[in-house]
Design an enzyme around this catalytic site. Structure first.
Site, mmCIF file in Angstrom:
data_model
loop_
_atom_site.group_PDB
_atom_site.id
_atom_site.type_symbol
_atom_site.label_atom_id
_atom_site.label_comp_id
_atom_site.label_asym_id
_atom_site.label_seq_id
_atom_site.Cartn_x
_atom_site.Cartn_y
_atom_site.Cartn_z
ATOM 1 N N THR A 155 0.844 -1.196 0.000
ATOM 2 C CA THR A 155 0.000 0.000 0.000
ATOM 3 C C THR A 155 0.881 1.248 0.000
ATOM 4 O O THR A 155 2.075 1.162 -0.327
ATOM 5 C CB THR A 155 -0.997 -0.030 1.186
ATOM 6 O OG1 THR A 155 -1.909 1.068 1.072
ATOM 7 C CG2 THR A 155 -0.305 0.060 2.536
ATOM 8 N N ASN A 156 0.323 2.396 0.320
ATOM 9 C CA ASN A 156 1.089 3.654 0.321
ATOM 10 C C ASN A 156 0.654 4.531 1.484
ATOM 11 O O ASN A 156 -0.155 4.114 2.314
ATOM 12 C CB ASN A 156 0.913 4.358 -1.031
ATOM 13 C CG ASN A 156 -0.543 4.636 -1.307
ATOM 14 O OD1 ASN A 156 -1.175 5.423 -0.625
ATOM 15 N ND2 ASN A 156 -1.104 3.940 -2.297
#
Ligand code: PMT
Length: 399
Positions: free
Chosen positions: A211-212
């Site tokens: 993810t980020n």
């Protein structure tokens, strides 16, 4: 504009319920958000809480008696009704709701509501049995039919010890309802705006994801701002820790593929799409069915494949807006994306700048358009940035 309440005149009617303590918090939040708040207490409310409490927060006289010689209502009994941008009754007892349904005007709150042209928001608070009574349910339906916003009640433990419907909604939620009521005749009334938010999660195995750093704050702020201008805001969000904004249609997704499907479905009848989500460009080519075990070697290679470009491939809306999160060559990269993805506006943010980008409540953006226009904005809250973007979207939808 700093908040939805800046310079707005709010009349807050408080009726006799133990939830009066929440009205104090609501009043304080409204004042902090820039509203001028005039409070009216019923007789019963003064048994739970004193006028001094509200006077100390609002620095304004509190109305307890329509015939009080000190009150401006004794001279002009509809003064507050005429001045109000919105009238809120929180908490609203079953008794006051019944009086409103009947159109009675035997105290300062009911008189003000009968006389006002401003939007009205009512937050019921009562015992579960009183709420479940068909008389109360019918009265609430009557108010809704007349265009009054009924916020809640929520379900939970009640002061009587019962568990059920009857809790007043939390002040932070009520703010959303009030903001929406204030903006319901705004420049985006009748428009459907789809907004994406958060960072997508791409599964590697059942317990791990790629993810980020997106918190969702930028996308959620756009959804709230669109709602506060009268739009039907549809939020397609990857996992975040943020609560669902009131009166926004929310679709929860995890991966880019799920976001693609949800955005496509939501855009079928929408006027605009604003992609503030940080969508993973790649996902695992072969997510493991079971939790992956630590191997003997020091490295692990995961093969990735490209995700679809949601912004580029979504069709049907009159306006499309993209966001560019950049760490270098901000405008050149954003311009390239604007061309490649064939959208109307791109909002470029340098996510390395202080107070901009991921996680924070502010952003510093430059809006670029197809005609080569460049609007460089100073640092401001994400809610203010949202309004500047929506100013442009509203203009494009009109043209
Ligand atoms: O959520 P916050 O913590 O508030 O942070 C806000 C933010 C930094 C995430 C936000 O302001 C932002 O910049 N969002 C876009 C981030 C991003 O993914 O940028 P990008 O340059 O990789 O993508 C360009 C555009 O294409 C974006 O609108 C993106 O949503 C879209 N895209 C990207 C990849 C993909 N597969 N499909 C897409 O639709």
């Amino acid at each position: 504009m700093k908040t939805a309440f800046d310079g707005k005149k709010v009349v807050l009617g408080v009726t006799g319920s133990i939830a009066c303590y929440k009205a104090v918090d609501l009043c304080s939040k409204l004042v902090q958000a820039g509203a001028q708040v005039d409070v009216i207490l019923t007789d019963a409310a003064t048994k739970f809480i004193t006028p001094l409490t509200f006077r100390s927060i609002t620095h304004r006289p509190v109305v307890t008696d329509i015939f009080d010689a000190e009150s401006e209502l004794s001279v002009e009994h509809v003064a507050l009704a005429e001045r109000a941008d919105v009238v809120v009754v929180a908490p609203a007892t079953a008794h006051t709701i019944a009086k409103l349904a009947l159109g009675l005007a035997d105290d300062a709150i009911t008189t003000t509501i009968l006389a006002t042209a401003a939007p009205v928001v009512v937050a019921p608070a009562m015992d579960a049995h009183m709420y479940d009574n068909p008389a109360t349910l019918e009265n609430i339906e009557t108010l809704k039919r007349r265009g009054i916003t009924v916020a809640g009640p929520a379900k939970g433990r009640l002061a009587s010890g019962l568990w059920g419907w009857g809790r007043m909604v939390e002040p932070s939620d009520l703010l959303g309802h009030i903001a929406a009521a204030l903006g319901r005749r705004g420049d985006l009334a009748d428009k459907i705006i789809v907004i994406s938010a958060g960072g997508t999660q791409e599964a590697i195995d059942p317990v791990r994801v790629i993810t980020n750093r997106s918190s969702g704050k930028m996308g959620y702020a756009i959804a709230e701002a669109a709602r506060d201008r009268g739009a039907h805001a549809v939020l397609v969000t990857a996992p975040t820790s943020l609560p669902d904004p009131p009166l926004v249609e929310v679709h929860h997704v995890e991966s880019a593929l799920e976001m693609r499907d949800a955005v496509a479905a939501c855009c079928e009848n929408a006027d605009a799409l604003i992609m503030a989500a940080a969508v993973a460009d790649y996902r695992s080519a072969n997510p493991a069915g079971q939790k992956m075990k630590k191997g003997k070697g020091d490295t692990l290679t995961i093969s990735l494949i490209k995700n679809p470009d949601i912004l580029a491939e979504t069709q049907g809306t009159k306006v499309k807006v993209g966001f560019a999160a950049e760490t270098e060559d901000l405008l050149a990269n954003a311009r390239q994306k604007l061309i490649n993805k064939n959208v109307h506006l791109f909002v470029a943010n340098d996510v390395t700048a202080p107070g901009a980008g991921f996680g924070v409540d502010t952003n510093k953006v430059t809006i670029i358009d197809r005609d080569g226009g460049v609007e460089d904005l100073p640092i401001m809250t994400k809610y203010e940035v949202a309004h500047r973007i929506l100013d442009r979207v509203a203009k494009l939808l009109k043209s």
